[in-house]
Write a protein that holds these residues in place. Structure first.
Motif, PDB file in Angstrom:
ATOM      1  N   GLN A 153    -130.351 -13.775 105.991  1.00 56.67           N
ATOM      2  CA  GLN A 153    -128.980 -13.903 106.496  1.00 56.67           C
ATOM      3  C   GLN A 153    -128.662 -15.339 106.877  1.00 56.67           C
ATOM      4  OE1 GLN A 153    -128.873 -10.956 109.608  1.00 56.67           O
ATOM      5  NE2 GLN A 153    -127.857  -9.484 108.256  1.00 56.67           N
ATOM      6  N   LEU A 154    -129.628 -16.041 107.421  1.00 55.28           N
ATOM      7  CA  LEU A 154    -129.447 -17.448 107.756  1.00 55.28           C
ATOM      8  C   LEU A 154    -129.256 -18.271 106.482  1.00 55.28           C
ATOM      9  CD1 LEU A 154    -129.437 -19.787 109.797  1.00 55.28           C
ATOM     10  CD2 LEU A 154    -131.927 -19.843 109.594  1.00 55.28           C
ATOM     11  N   LEU A 155    -130.052 -17.987 105.472  1.00 50.64           N
ATOM     12  CA  LEU A 155    -129.934 -18.721 104.209  1.00 50.64           C
ATOM     13  C   LEU A 155    -128.560 -18.551 103.571  1.00 50.64           C
ATOM     14  CD1 LEU A 155    -133.439 -18.071 102.651  1.00 50.64           C
ATOM     15  CD2 LEU A 155    -132.550 -20.221 103.551  1.00 50.64           C
ATOM     16  N   GLU A 156    -127.932 -17.416 103.772  1.00 51.10           N
ATOM     17  CA  GLU A 156    -126.604 -17.166 103.213  1.00 51.10           C
ATOM     18  C   GLU A 156    -125.529 -18.063 103.819  1.00 51.10           C
ATOM     19  OE1 GLU A 156    -125.496 -13.053 103.337  1.00 51.10           O
ATOM     20  OE2 GLU A 156    -127.376 -12.415 102.427  1.00 51.10           O
ATOM     21  N   ILE A 157    -125.713 -18.482 105.064  1.00 48.79           N
ATOM     22  CA  ILE A 157    -124.667 -19.269 105.734  1.00 48.79           C
ATOM     23  C   ILE A 157    -124.977 -20.764 105.813  1.00 48.79           C
ATOM     24  CG2 ILE A 157    -123.819 -17.317 107.059  1.00 48.79           C
ATOM     25  CD1 ILE A 157    -125.308 -18.492 109.499  1.00 48.79           C
ATOM     26  N   LEU A 158    -126.212 -21.156 105.505  1.00 46.12           N
ATOM     27  CA  LEU A 158    -126.561 -22.571 105.580  1.00 46.12           C
ATOM     28  C   LEU A 158    -125.855 -23.353 104.471  1.00 46.12           C
ATOM     29  CD1 LEU A 158    -130.374 -22.556 106.368  1.00 46.12           C
ATOM     30  CD2 LEU A 158    -128.499 -23.154 107.890  1.00 46.12           C
ATOM     31  N   ALA A 159    -125.301 -24.501 104.852  1.00 48.39           N
ATOM     32  CA  ALA A 159    -124.613 -25.359 103.889  1.00 48.39           C
ATOM     33  C   ALA A 159    -124.887 -26.819 104.234  1.00 48.39           C
ATOM     34  CB  ALA A 159    -123.119 -25.092 103.916  1.00 48.39           C
ATOM     35  N   CYS A 160    -124.731 -27.678 103.253  1.00 50.20           N
ATOM     36  CA  CYS A 160    -124.931 -29.110 103.452  1.00 50.20           C
ATOM     37  C   CYS A 160    -123.966 -29.602 104.537  1.00 50.20           C
ATOM     38  CB  CYS A 160    -124.680 -29.854 102.139  1.00 50.20           C
ATOM     39  SG  CYS A 160    -125.011 -31.622 102.270  1.00 50.20           S
TER      40      CYS A 160
ATOM     41  N   ASP B 128    -122.765 -32.476 104.847  1.00 51.62           N
ATOM     42  CA  ASP B 128    -121.831 -33.480 104.326  1.00 51.62           C
ATOM     43  C   ASP B 128    -120.480 -32.803 104.070  1.00 51.62           C
ATOM     44  OD1 ASP B 128    -120.866 -35.893 103.443  1.00 51.62           O
ATOM     45  OD2 ASP B 128    -122.353 -36.169 101.867  1.00 51.62           O
ATOM     46  N   THR B 129    -119.494 -33.565 103.686  1.00 51.80           N
ATOM     47  CA  THR B 129    -118.121 -33.059 103.585  1.00 51.80           C
ATOM     48  C   THR B 129    -117.917 -31.971 102.547  1.00 51.80           C
ATOM     49  OG1 THR B 129    -117.575 -34.873 102.084  1.00 51.80           O
ATOM     50  CG2 THR B 129    -117.123 -35.213 104.422  1.00 51.80           C
ATOM     51  N   HIS B 130    -118.792 -31.819 101.564  1.00 49.51           N
ATOM     52  CA  HIS B 130    -118.609 -30.813 100.517  1.00 49.51           C
ATOM     53  C   HIS B 130    -119.100 -29.427 100.918  1.00 49.51           C
ATOM     54  CE1 HIS B 130    -122.267 -33.192  99.653  1.00 49.51           C
ATOM     55  NE2 HIS B 130    -122.814 -32.009  99.628  1.00 49.51           N
ATOM     56  N   HIS B 131    -119.968 -29.319 101.921  1.00 48.94           N
ATOM     57  CA  HIS B 131    -120.466 -28.052 102.470  1.00 48.94           C
ATOM     58  C   HIS B 131    -120.991 -27.080 101.407  1.00 48.94           C
ATOM     59  CE1 HIS B 131    -118.939 -29.402 106.277  1.00 48.94           C
ATOM     60  NE2 HIS B 131    -117.725 -29.532 105.753  1.00 48.94           N
ATOM     61  N   THR B 132    -121.720 -27.614 100.461  1.00 53.41           N
ATOM     62  CA  THR B 132    -122.307 -26.806  99.392  1.00 53.41           C
ATOM     63  C   THR B 132    -123.470 -25.972  99.942  1.00 53.41           C
ATOM     64  OG1 THR B 132    -121.727 -28.509  97.800  1.00 53.41           O
ATOM     65  CG2 THR B 132    -123.425 -26.942  97.132  1.00 53.41           C
ATOM     66  N   PRO B 133    -123.583 -24.706  99.543  1.00 53.61           N
ATOM     67  CA  PRO B 133    -124.738 -23.896  99.956  1.00 53.61           C
ATOM     68  C   PRO B 133    -126.048 -24.556  99.516  1.00 53.61           C
ATOM     69  CG  PRO B 133    -123.059 -22.507  98.990  1.00 53.61           C
ATOM     70  CD  PRO B 133    -122.636 -23.932  98.742  1.00 53.61           C
ATOM     71  N   LEU B 134    -127.068 -24.411 100.350  1.00 51.80           N
ATOM     72  CA  LEU B 134    -128.357 -25.058 100.108  1.00 51.80           C
ATOM     73  C   LEU B 134    -129.322 -24.125  99.390  1.00 51.80           C
ATOM     74  CD1 LEU B 134    -128.693 -26.683 103.627  1.00 51.80           C
ATOM     75  CD2 LEU B 134    -128.032 -27.826 101.511  1.00 51.80           C
TER      76      LEU B 134
ATOM     77  N   THR C 139    -138.365 -26.824 102.461  1.00 51.70           N
ATOM     78  CA  THR C 139    -137.204 -27.699 102.381  1.00 51.70           C
ATOM     79  C   THR C 139    -135.972 -26.921 101.929  1.00 51.70           C
ATOM     80  OG1 THR C 139    -137.707 -28.301 100.096  1.00 51.70           O
ATOM     81  CG2 THR C 139    -138.535 -29.780 101.822  1.00 51.70           C
ATOM     82  N   LEU C 140    -134.831 -27.488 102.251  1.00 53.52           N
ATOM     83  CA  LEU C 140    -133.546 -27.011 101.766  1.00 53.52           C
ATOM     84  C   LEU C 140    -132.931 -28.160 100.986  1.00 53.52           C
ATOM     85  CD1 LEU C 140    -132.468 -25.428 105.126  1.00 53.52           C
ATOM     86  CD2 LEU C 140    -132.714 -24.150 103.002  1.00 53.52           C
ATOM     87  N   THR C 141    -132.404 -27.893  99.805  1.00 54.93           N
ATOM     88  CA  THR C 141    -131.858 -28.946  98.960  1.00 54.93           C
ATOM     89  C   THR C 141    -130.403 -28.653  98.644  1.00 54.93           C
ATOM     90  OG1 THR C 141    -134.028 -29.263  97.966  1.00 54.93           O
ATOM     91  CG2 THR C 141    -132.154 -30.173  96.773  1.00 54.93           C
ATOM     92  N   CYS C 142    -129.585 -29.703  98.697  1.00 52.30           N
ATOM     93  CA  CYS C 142    -128.187 -29.585  98.313  1.00 52.30           C
ATOM     94  C   CYS C 142    -128.069 -29.878  96.823  1.00 52.30           C
ATOM     95  CB  CYS C 142    -127.329 -30.565  99.104  1.00 52.30           C
ATOM     96  SG  CYS C 142    -125.600 -30.539  98.589  1.00 52.30           S
TER      97      CYS C 142
ATOM     98  N   PRO D 258    -134.320 -25.275 110.343  1.00 54.36           N
ATOM     99  CA  PRO D 258    -133.764 -26.252 109.401  1.00 54.36           C
ATOM    100  C   PRO D 258    -133.234 -27.482 110.146  1.00 54.36           C
ATOM    101  CG  PRO D 258    -132.811 -24.072 109.061  1.00 54.36           C
ATOM    102  CD  PRO D 258    -133.585 -24.020 110.333  1.00 54.36           C
ATOM    103  N   VAL D 259    -133.618 -28.648 109.685  1.00 51.78           N
ATOM    104  CA  VAL D 259    -133.154 -29.901 110.275  1.00 51.78           C
ATOM    105  C   VAL D 259    -132.046 -30.432 109.365  1.00 51.78           C
ATOM    106  CG1 VAL D 259    -133.791 -32.203 111.041  1.00 51.78           C
ATOM    107  CG2 VAL D 259    -135.436 -30.335 111.234  1.00 51.78           C
ATOM    108  N   LEU D 260    -130.798 -30.131 109.724  1.00 49.89           N
ATOM    109  CA  LEU D 260    -129.658 -30.464 108.871  1.00 49.89           C
ATOM    110  C   LEU D 260    -128.937 -31.718 109.369  1.00 49.89           C
ATOM    111  CD1 LEU D 260    -128.263 -26.880 108.198  1.00 49.89           C
ATOM    112  CD2 LEU D 260    -129.815 -28.251 106.816  1.00 49.89           C
TER     113      LEU D 260
END
Length: 60
Positions: free
Chosen positions: A6-13, A15-21, A29-32, A46-48
């Motif tokens: 559920q956390l992975l579903e809402i995590l986003a970059c 930065d201004t584009h807010h792309t899912p990670l 790691t989480l990658t944009c 996650p360290v965002l």
């Protein structure tokens, strides 16, 4: 430690584009996919922070 689905579903970059990670459990790691920033997951958290993210090929 795996991240909650559920956390992975809402995590986003952050930065201004807010792309899912994209999550890599083996590398912790989480990658944009848009800007290629790589964010670490430390002790299951996650360290965002843009200042702490790295680009592919940079040393961790």
């Amino acid at each position: 430690m795996a991240l909650d689905s559920q956390l992975l579903e809402i995590l986003a970059c952050p930065d201004t584009h807010h792309t899912p990670l994209t999550y890599d459990a083996d590398a912790a790691t989480l990658t944009c996919p848009e800007c290629s920033r790589v964010f670490e997951v430390r002790d299951g958290i996650p360290v965002l922070l843009l200042d702490e993210a790295r680009r592919p090929g940079e040393a961790s």
